[in-house]
Design a protein around this motif. Structure first.
Motif, PDB file in Angstrom:
ATOM      1  N   GLY A 200      33.431  44.171  99.840  1.00 62.16           N
ATOM      2  CA  GLY A 200      34.151  45.091  98.954  1.00 62.16           C
ATOM      3  C   GLY A 200      34.700  46.320  99.656  1.00 62.16           C
ATOM      4  N   ARG A 201      34.902  46.230 100.983  1.00 54.36           N
ATOM      5  CA  ARG A 201      35.475  47.327 101.762  1.00 54.36           C
ATOM      6  C   ARG A 201      36.850  46.927 102.261  1.00 54.36           C
ATOM      7  N   GLU A 202      37.757  47.881 102.307  1.00 54.50           N
ATOM      8  CA  GLU A 202      39.093  47.594 102.847  1.00 54.50           C
ATOM      9  C   GLU A 202      39.479  48.656 103.857  1.00 54.50           C
ATOM     10  N   PHE A 203      39.671  48.258 105.109  1.00 57.29           N
ATOM     11  CA  PHE A 203      40.069  49.213 106.154  1.00 57.29           C
ATOM     12  C   PHE A 203      41.439  48.912 106.744  1.00 57.29           C
ATOM     13  N   TRP A 204      42.057  47.785 106.344  1.00 56.09           N
ATOM     14  CA  TRP A 204      43.422  47.523 106.809  1.00 56.09           C
ATOM     15  C   TRP A 204      44.345  48.426 105.986  1.00 56.09           C
ATOM     16  N   PRO A 205      45.262  49.151 106.638  1.00 56.92           N
ATOM     17  CA  PRO A 205      46.090  50.117 105.893  1.00 56.92           C
ATOM     18  C   PRO A 205      47.104  49.432 104.951  1.00 56.92           C
ATOM     19  N   ARG A 206      47.132  49.924 103.716  1.00 57.37           N
ATOM     20  CA  ARG A 206      48.015  49.333 102.704  1.00 57.37           C
ATOM     21  C   ARG A 206      49.483  49.344 103.121  1.00 57.37           C
ATOM     22  N   GLU A 207      49.892  50.433 103.798  1.00 59.22           N
ATOM     23  CA  GLU A 207      51.293  50.521 104.229  1.00 59.22           C
ATOM     24  C   GLU A 207      51.702  49.292 105.037  1.00 59.22           C
ATOM     25  N   ILE A 208      50.779  48.718 105.778  1.00 58.55           N
ATOM     26  CA  ILE A 208      51.098  47.519 106.566  1.00 58.55           C
ATOM     27  C   ILE A 208      50.888  46.238 105.751  1.00 58.55           C
ATOM     28  N   TRP A 209      49.692  46.045 105.147  1.00 55.89           N
ATOM     29  CA  TRP A 209      49.463  44.744 104.477  1.00 55.89           C
ATOM     30  C   TRP A 209      50.361  44.533 103.263  1.00 55.89           C
ATOM     31  N   SER A 210      50.797  45.628 102.616  1.00 56.82           N
ATOM     32  CA  SER A 210      51.634  45.471 101.406  1.00 56.82           C
ATOM     33  C   SER A 210      52.997  44.873 101.719  1.00 56.82           C
ATOM     34  N   LYS A 211      53.381  44.872 103.006  1.00 60.47           N
ATOM     35  CA  LYS A 211      54.640  44.207 103.376  1.00 60.47           C
ATOM     36  C   LYS A 211      54.488  42.687 103.328  1.00 60.47           C
ATOM     37  N   TYR A 212      53.233  42.220 103.353  1.00 64.94           N
ATOM     38  CA  TYR A 212      52.984  40.782 103.481  1.00 64.94           C
ATOM     39  C   TYR A 212      52.223  40.165 102.313  1.00 64.94           C
ATOM     40  N   ALA A 213      51.636  41.012 101.422  1.00 62.87           N
ATOM     41  CA  ALA A 213      50.830  40.466 100.321  1.00 62.87           C
ATOM     42  C   ALA A 213      50.710  41.486  99.194  1.00 62.87           C
ATOM     43  N   GLY A 214      50.320  41.007  98.011  1.00 62.75           N
ATOM     44  CA  GLY A 214      50.105  41.887  96.873  1.00 62.75           C
ATOM     45  C   GLY A 214      48.702  42.478  96.857  1.00 62.75           C
ATOM     46  N   ALA A 215      47.778  41.786  97.521  1.00 62.40           N
ATOM     47  CA  ALA A 215      46.411  42.293  97.648  1.00 62.40           C
ATOM     48  C   ALA A 215      45.876  41.861  99.012  1.00 62.40           C
ATOM     49  N   LEU A 216      45.040  42.706  99.626  1.00 62.49           N
ATOM     50  CA  LEU A 216      44.535  42.407 100.981  1.00 62.49           C
ATOM     51  C   LEU A 216      43.755  41.095 101.020  1.00 62.49           C
ATOM     52  N   SER A 217      43.004  40.806  99.936  1.00 62.35           N
ATOM     53  CA  SER A 217      42.150  39.611  99.926  1.00 62.35           C
ATOM     54  C   SER A 217      42.956  38.304  99.872  1.00 62.35           C
ATOM     55  N   GLU A 218      44.255  38.388  99.553  1.00 56.96           N
ATOM     56  CA  GLU A 218      45.093  37.173  99.480  1.00 56.96           C
ATOM     57  C   GLU A 218      45.127  36.384 100.786  1.00 56.96           C
ATOM     58  N   PHE A 219      44.969  37.107 101.905  1.00 57.52           N
ATOM     59  CA  PHE A 219      45.074  36.437 103.212  1.00 57.52           C
ATOM     60  C   PHE A 219      43.990  35.387 103.422  1.00 57.52           C
ATOM     61  N   LYS A 220      42.944  35.399 102.557  1.00 60.71           N
ATOM     62  CA  LYS A 220      41.901  34.380 102.686  1.00 60.71           C
ATOM     63  C   LYS A 220      42.393  33.019 102.213  1.00 60.71           C
ATOM     64  N   ARG A 221      43.450  33.033 101.375  1.00 55.95           N
ATOM     65  CA  ARG A 221      43.977  31.760 100.834  1.00 55.95           C
ATOM     66  C   ARG A 221      44.832  31.045 101.879  1.00 55.95           C
ATOM     67  N   ALA A 222      44.650  29.736 101.959  1.00 57.65           N
ATOM     68  CA  ALA A 222      45.355  28.930 102.964  1.00 57.65           C
ATOM     69  C   ALA A 222      46.867  29.040 102.832  1.00 57.65           C
ATOM     70  N   ASP A 223      47.371  29.170 101.580  1.00 59.06           N
ATOM     71  CA  ASP A 223      48.825  29.227 101.396  1.00 59.06           C
ATOM     72  C   ASP A 223      49.418  30.581 101.797  1.00 59.06           C
ATOM     73  N   LYS A 224      48.574  31.553 102.135  1.00 60.13           N
ATOM     74  CA  LYS A 224      49.061  32.876 102.572  1.00 60.13           C
ATOM     75  C   LYS A 224      48.883  33.069 104.075  1.00 60.13           C
ATOM     76  N   ARG A 225      48.532  31.985 104.754  1.00 62.56           N
ATOM     77  CA  ARG A 225      48.214  32.065 106.179  1.00 62.56           C
ATOM     78  C   ARG A 225      49.323  32.679 107.024  1.00 62.56           C
ATOM     79  N   GLU A 226      50.565  32.248 106.765  1.00 64.80           N
ATOM     80  CA  GLU A 226      51.666  32.719 107.599  1.00 64.80           C
ATOM     81  C   GLU A 226      51.859  34.228 107.468  1.00 64.80           C
TER      82      GLU A 226
END
Ligand code: PS7
Ligand code: MN
Ligand code: MN
Ligand code: MN
Ligand code: MN
Ligand code: MN
Length: 343
Positions: A200-226
């Motif tokens: 339940g901790r998030e240290f990746w900066p939103r300014e960067i991950w928001s360019k690639y996903a709607g939520a940081l945890s999405e990257f765990k899904r196989a379809d968000k791998r790229e």
């Protein structure tokens, strides 16, 4: 590196080295190999910050309790007998045995005490400020990393200079010392994606991950791998910006035991970044460098020539793996090129 096997005879001092070996796999050996009184000062510095970080990391302490604990923590260094026995965190033993740390802190030269108190106070305040809000902008990412790691670099550099084992410039150039901390902390944050988001901790900066996903945890899904890999590569690229500072800092060191202490974690971080770069495993398991590889790096990282060769090697390996269509490709290549072109 050479091991200093002198055994302290005070019970509280022995307890401190016991705590050190219990709580750090990577720092214990290089701290114990430090020359003279620096060894004990850095050991106590480490344990103080390990205790503070254990409070920060403990998700069972309510935020309104944790906030004042973090900001007031530095005061406990001057309270004989102070301890905290209600943590169930991994390294809670340091909080439980804190009276030994307080006792040994009081025996240090006042110059060392002042540095440790200053860093503990600033770090506690900084951690408290980030308790409520997650890391948003890239600027905030650098700020958070300054509080939890850059300050450690600045404090350590002041201890080196105070010991007279290093020249004044090492302790006075706080920008370079900060960069060594940021390089370690950013690498740690990048690598710990899964462990941290699962807690339940998030240290990746939103300014960067928001360019690639709607939520940081999405990257765990196989379809968000790229998208995940593109985000990961932008973060690795951001961390690589600190490498030139790291190499200048290390080139200024004159004492062999301090050089090893500083260089080994930096080399491990560079190896870890290379391992993480464009690696989908970051999203599914803990990515670690192999034990044998880590041992090899520790043995080798003892001269500036060796450090240059090691950074060269990993910069080359990253450069070879830059995906053609990666959004950060151009900057990644420039930064790898800057490492390679020095020699
Ligand atoms: C005083 C040696 C050498 C100029 C406890 C060493 C957590 C990455 O993810 O446990 O929580 O498990 O692996 C160390 C600069 C800091 C920065 C910072 C104190 C280098 C409390 C270390 C270490 C500056 C905050 C790894 C930054 O923790 O992370 C001493 C020069 C402590 C250094 C934290 C992280 C260290 C870290 P996790 P770790
Ligand atoms: Mn760790
Ligand atoms: Mn922490
Ligand atoms: Mn931690
Ligand atoms: Mn971490
Ligand atoms: Mn951890």
């Amino acid at each position: 590196p050479k091991v200093n096997d002198e055994q302290p005879c005070r019970l509280t001092a022995r307890m401190c080295y016991h705590l050190l070996s219990k709580t750090s796999r990577s720092f214990s050996a290089v701290i114990q190999a430090l020359d003279g009184e620096l060894r004990h000062a850095v050991c106590i510095f480490y344990l103080t910050l390990r205790a503070l970080d254990t409070v920060e990391d403990d998700m069972t302490i309510p935020i309104d309790v944790k906030m004042p604990m973090l900001t007031n923590f530095y005061q406990h260094l001057h309270e004989p007998g102070w301890k905290y026995t209600d943590s169930s965190e991994k390294d809670s033993i340091v909080l439980e045995q804190f009276p030994s740390v307080v006792e040994e802190f009081g025996r240090l030269d006042v110059l060392y005490q002042e540095v440790i108190t200053y860093v503990c106070k600033e770090m506690g305040q900084g951690m408290a400020g980030f308790l409520q809000c997650k890391v948003g902008t890239i600027k905030e990412w650098d700020e958070y990393c300054h509080f939890v790691a850059g300050l450690v670099g600045i404090g350590l550099s002041r201890l080196f200079t105070a010991s007279s084992l290093e020249t004044r410039v090492v302790g006075e150039d706080t920008a370079l010392a900060n960069s060594l901390g940021l390089f370690l902390q950013k690498t740690n944050i990048i690598r710990d994606y899964l462990e941290d988001t699962d807690d339940g901790r998030e240290f990746w900066p939103r300014e960067i991950w928001s360019k690639y996903a709607g939520a940081l945890s999405e990257f765990k899904r196989a379809d968000k791998r790229e998208k995940g890999l593109e985000c990961l590569n932008e973060l690795v690229t951001n961390a690589l910006r600190h490498v030139p500072d790291v190499l200048v800092y290390l080139s200024r060191l004159r004492n062999q035991s301090i050089f090893n202490f500083c260089a080994i974690p930096q080399v491990m971080a560079m190896a870890t970044l290379e391992r993480c770069y464009s690696n989908p495993a970051v999203f599914t398991r803990v990515v670690k460098i192999r034990k044998g590889e880590a041992v090899r790096l520790m043995v080798d990282a003892t001269s500036m020539d060796a450090i240059n060769a090691i950074f060269d090697k990993f910069a080359r390996l990253i450069d070879l793996r830059v995906p053609i269509r990666d959004p950060s490709a151009a900057e990644t290549r420039v930064l790898c090129g800057a490492v390679l072109q020095r020699t």
